[in-house]
Design an enzyme around this catalytic site. Structure first.
Site, PDB file in Angstrom:
ATOM      1  N   LYS A 217       2.958   2.184   2.230  1.00 40.32           N
ATOM      2  CA  LYS A 217       2.586   2.892   3.804  1.00 40.32           C
ATOM      3  C   LYS A 217       4.017   2.308   4.474  1.00 40.32           C
ATOM      4  O   LYS A 217       4.123   0.981   4.546  1.00 40.32           O
ATOM      5  CB  LYS A 217       1.211   2.553   4.412  1.00 40.32           C
TER       6      LYS A 217
ATOM      7  N   LYS B 116       0.802  -1.255   0.106  1.00 34.29           N
ATOM      8  CA  LYS B 116       0.161  -0.072   0.043  1.00 34.29           C
ATOM      9  C   LYS B 116       0.962   1.304   0.047  1.00 34.29           C
ATOM     10  O   LYS B 116       0.384   2.186   0.214  1.00 34.29           O
ATOM     11  CB  LYS B 116      -1.061  -0.087   1.315  1.00 34.29           C
TER      12      LYS B 116
HETATM   13  N1  C2G Z   1     -10.009   7.022   9.218  1.00 33.47           N
HETATM   14  C1  C2G Z   1     -10.989   7.994   9.640  1.00 33.47           C
HETATM   15  N2  C2G Z   1     -10.759   9.154   9.746  1.00 33.47           N
HETATM   16  C2  C2G Z   1      -9.412   9.573   9.581  1.00 33.47           C
HETATM   17  C3  C2G Z   1      -8.402   8.550   9.326  1.00 33.47           C
HETATM   18  C4  C2G Z   1      -8.874   7.118   9.050  1.00 33.47           C
HETATM   19  O1  C2G Z   1     -12.436   7.489   9.627  1.00 33.47           O
HETATM   20  N3  C2G Z   1      -9.180  10.977   9.901  1.00 33.47           N
HETATM   21  C5  C2G Z   1     -10.576   5.623   8.920  1.00 33.47           C
HETATM   22  C6  C2G Z   1     -10.232   5.123   7.533  1.00 33.47           C
HETATM   23  O2  C2G Z   1     -11.325   5.672   6.615  1.00 33.47           O
HETATM   24  C7  C2G Z   1     -10.284   3.595   7.764  1.00 33.47           C
HETATM   25  C8  C2G Z   1      -9.575   3.388   9.092  1.00 33.47           C
HETATM   26  O3  C2G Z   1      -9.901   4.685   9.691  1.00 33.47           O
HETATM   27  O4  C2G Z   1     -11.649   3.214   7.683  1.00 33.47           O
HETATM   28  C9  C2G Z   1      -8.073   3.018   9.058  1.00 33.47           C
HETATM   29  O5  C2G Z   1      -7.608   4.079   8.303  1.00 33.47           O
HETATM   30  P1  C2G Z   1      -6.094   3.388   7.704  1.00 33.47           P
HETATM   31  O6  C2G Z   1      -5.296   3.339   9.010  1.00 33.47           O
HETATM   32  O7  C2G Z   1      -5.407   4.866   7.045  1.00 33.47           O
HETATM   33  O8  C2G Z   1      -6.339   2.329   6.931  1.00 33.47           O
HETATM   34  P2  C2G Z   1      -6.381   2.366   5.089  1.00 33.47           P
HETATM   35  O9  C2G Z   1      -5.110   2.550   4.847  1.00 33.47           O
HETATM   36  O10 C2G Z   1      -7.227   3.278   4.805  1.00 33.47           O
HETATM   37  O11 C2G Z   1      -6.473   0.871   4.971  1.00 33.47           O
HETATM   38  O12 C2G Z   1      -8.431  -2.937   2.749  1.00 33.47           O
HETATM   39  C10 C2G Z   1      -8.676  -1.748   3.262  1.00 33.47           C
HETATM   40  C11 C2G Z   1      -7.455  -0.937   3.684  1.00 33.47           C
HETATM   41  O13 C2G Z   1      -6.631  -1.836   4.672  1.00 33.47           O
HETATM   42  C12 C2G Z   1      -7.694   0.232   4.430  1.00 33.47           C
END
Ligand code: C2G
Length: 136
Positions: free
Chosen positions: A46, A44
């Protein structure tokens, strides 16, 4: 029992993550959270501050999280939904539409993200010596 699942990296756990998990759990009676492994995050693009084991333990300690599983591939969601008898898949609206194919197996809910907080913003804020309140 209505079972909910969500997926994410959950690095540098913050209020946006907390809001997501709290709202996800409120959609049912049992919440499964699939935490992206370090290897999956490389795919990803990341680079996490916290290793998978820390990110998984922190999320697992949340009182409204019932189970944590590893997320190792984009393709595991259908299998997870079947394996854990999931009724609702939920994720932030930054993913709107991307997981509509799961509607064949369960309800799909995209929730609004929490504004002005992100792992990236935290990293930038820490480096600038400011406090998080200055960005929320
Ligand atoms: N999130 C949120 N508000 C934020 C940051 C994140 O609601 N300010 C939510 C994201 O939308 C997600 C969750 O928190 O639902 C986790 O965010 P991340 O750790 O950034 O996950 P991500 O990289 O989006 O991974 O298969 C799906 C992926 O693994 C999602």
């Amino acid at each position: 029992m209505k079972k909910v699942i969500t997926y994410g990296t959950y690095d540098l756990f913050h209020i946006g993550h907390l809001n997501m998990l709290k709202r996800a759990r409120a959609l049912g009676d049992y919440l499964v959270v699939a935490i992206s492994t370090d290897e999956f995050n490389t795919g990803k693009h990341k680079q996490c501050v916290y290793p998978y084991s820390h990110r998984a333990q922190i999320v697992e300690a949340m009182k409204f999280v019932d189970k944590v599983i590893p997320e190792t591939s984009w393709e595991q969601k259908i299998e997870d939904i079947k394996k854990y008898s999931i009724d609702v898949f939920v994720i932030g609206d930054d993913w709107t539409g991307k997981f509509d194919f799961l509607k064949e197996y369960c309800e799909v809910v995209y929730l609004p993200r929490t504004k002005s907080i992100s792992t990236t913003a935290i990293k930038d804020t820490v480096q600038s010596g400011k406090s998080i309140s200055s960005i929320t």
